[in-house]
Write a protein that holds these residues in place. Structure first.
Motif, PDB file in Angstrom:
ATOM      1  N   GLY A 184      68.311  19.776 -63.608  1.00  0.00           N
ATOM      2  CA  GLY A 184      69.017  19.004 -64.632  1.00  0.00           C
ATOM      3  C   GLY A 184      69.393  19.888 -65.808  1.00  0.00           C
ATOM      4  O   GLY A 184      70.522  19.879 -66.304  1.00  0.00           O
ATOM      5  N   CYS A 235      72.161  22.358 -65.070  1.00  0.00           N
ATOM      6  CA  CYS A 235      73.456  21.669 -65.077  1.00  0.00           C
ATOM      7  C   CYS A 235      73.897  21.425 -66.530  1.00  0.00           C
ATOM      8  O   CYS A 235      75.052  21.646 -66.901  1.00  0.00           O
ATOM      9  CB  CYS A 235      73.301  20.369 -64.295  1.00  0.00           C
ATOM     10  N   PHE A 256      71.631  15.614 -59.829  1.00  0.00           N
ATOM     11  CA  PHE A 256      72.255  15.845 -61.146  1.00  0.00           C
ATOM     12  C   PHE A 256      73.752  16.139 -61.027  1.00  0.00           C
ATOM     13  O   PHE A 256      74.516  15.728 -61.899  1.00  0.00           O
ATOM     14  CB  PHE A 256      71.519  16.964 -61.892  1.00  0.00           C
ATOM     15  N   GLU A 257      74.180  16.812 -59.947  1.00  0.00           N
ATOM     16  CA  GLU A 257      75.621  17.058 -59.784  1.00  0.00           C
ATOM     17  C   GLU A 257      76.346  15.727 -59.564  1.00  0.00           C
ATOM     18  O   GLU A 257      77.422  15.485 -60.112  1.00  0.00           O
ATOM     19  CB  GLU A 257      75.893  18.003 -58.605  1.00  0.00           C
ATOM     20  N   GLU A 309      71.251  15.803 -66.930  1.00  0.00           N
ATOM     21  CA  GLU A 309      72.323  16.816 -66.962  1.00  0.00           C
ATOM     22  C   GLU A 309      73.034  16.883 -68.307  1.00  0.00           C
ATOM     23  O   GLU A 309      74.032  17.608 -68.447  1.00  0.00           O
ATOM     24  CB  GLU A 309      73.294  16.626 -65.787  1.00  0.00           C
ATOM     25  N   ARG A 326      76.415  13.822 -62.880  1.00  0.00           N
ATOM     26  CA  ARG A 326      77.441  14.378 -63.763  1.00  0.00           C
ATOM     27  C   ARG A 326      78.829  13.830 -63.380  1.00  0.00           C
ATOM     28  O   ARG A 326      79.598  13.397 -64.236  1.00  0.00           O
ATOM     29  CB  ARG A 326      77.409  15.909 -63.674  1.00  0.00           C
TER      30      ARG A 326
END
Ligand SMILES: C[S@@+](CC[C@H](N)C(=O)[O-])C[C@H]1O[C@@H](n2cnc3c(N)ncnc32)[C@H](O)[C@@H]1O
Ligand SMILES: [Zn+2]
Length: 276
Positions: free
Chosen positions: A128, A131, A65-66, A104, A69
């Motif tokens: 997710g 975030c 998810f990072e 996210e 993003r």
């Protein structure tokens, strides 16, 4: 977390139902609860877990998810985001958009901030939702299963379902009778450069849309279909993120791929709009 971060989740209690017994949830001081005593605290991180028990999904972790993003922030998926904002242009303050499988949270935020409508993002993946909830904002975030959506019947004006499995019976149940489903599915050239790079590590599988539109048409009335394609040059620092944020490469160790060979990336998607 601020009181506002808790309060915004208590405010949606009249839309919620218990994921365990299905009865209505009501707001308490810092939680929502049903008459049978199932009680769900608002997390100090700014979301609500509405699941009987947590579920771990392979690959959908914090790194995924990072990376996703950063890739979305860098603009590689802007055409998808812009299409979702366009498709929801008739909604404004007082309308509710639900993003089922929001990850996210970029698309739920884009739509609610463009039109001033309310948005609830839900996803099974705790990482997710954590975030998505970061940084506050007016959107609400639920850890929840889209196959058992903890929303009451006919509360949503729109359901978004982007690169995520669907449950059309649930989408129809939570949509208002004049509501709309906006589903985004990968098209033939989606991530083609990454798939070519990964080809020697993957069993060859020709593109297959799994009959998504035909399956959807058995549950809802398809109003429109359109294709969105965006090819962007890839800078070296984004290549690793593109690999980590794509389920295409879930089974490949990162070091096995030559990041320098990923010169461009294509996002190719179909947007299907359907009504109950
Ligand atoms: C490829 S990601 C897409 C996320 C986001 N829509 C996006 O486009 O960036 C697929 C998402 O579906 C979620 N997901 C899969 N099955 C789900 C389920 N039954 N209920 C809720 N979310 C689910 C995963 O956790 C993951 O966040
Ligand atoms: Zn209950």
């Amino acid at each position: 977390m601020t009181r506002a971060g808790i309060q915004k989740h208590l405010d949606i209690a009249p839309l919620l139902r218990c994921p365990i017994c299905g009865s209505d949830l009501h707001a308490r001081t810092a939680s929502v609860a049903c008459a049978a005593g199932h009680d769900f605290a608002v997390s100090s991180k700014g979301f609500l877990t509405l699941m009987a028990r947590p579920v771990a999904l392979k690959g959908y972790d914090g790194h995924f998810f990072e990376s996703r993003r950063r890739v979305l922030d860098a603009g590689y998926y802007d055409a998808v985001r812009d299409a979702l904002v366009e498709e929801t242009a008739s909604f404004g303050p007082g309308s509710l958009v639900v993003d089922a499988g929001c990850g996210e949270g970029t698309y739920a935020k884009a739509v609610s901030r463009a039109h001033g409508c309310d948005a609830i993002g839900l996803d099974l993946a705790r990482d997710g939702i954590r975030c998505a909830a970061r940084g506050g904002g007016r959107e609400r975030w639920l850890i929840a299963d889209l196959a058992r959506i903890p929303l009451r019947d006919h509360v949503a004006d729109a359901v978004l379902n982007v690169f995520t499995p669907a449950n059309y019976a649930e989408f129809k149940r939570v949509l208002k009778p004049d509501g709309v489903l906006i589903k985004v599915v990968p098209a033939e050239r989606h991530m083609v450069e990454l798939r070519q790079l990964a080809a020697e590590h993957l069993a060859h599988a020709p593109f297959d849309d799994h009959g998504v539109a035909e399956h959807l048409a058995r549950h809802m009335r398809i109003a429109s279909r359109r294709r969105i394609t965006q090819t962007s040059p890839v800078c070296r620092q984004d290549a690793g993120d593109l690999i980590r944020m794509s389920p295409v490469a879930f089974d490949i160790a990162e070091g096995q791929l030559d990041l320098d060979a990923l010169a461009s990336i294509t996002v190719d998607a179909e947007i299907i709009v359907a009504r109950p």
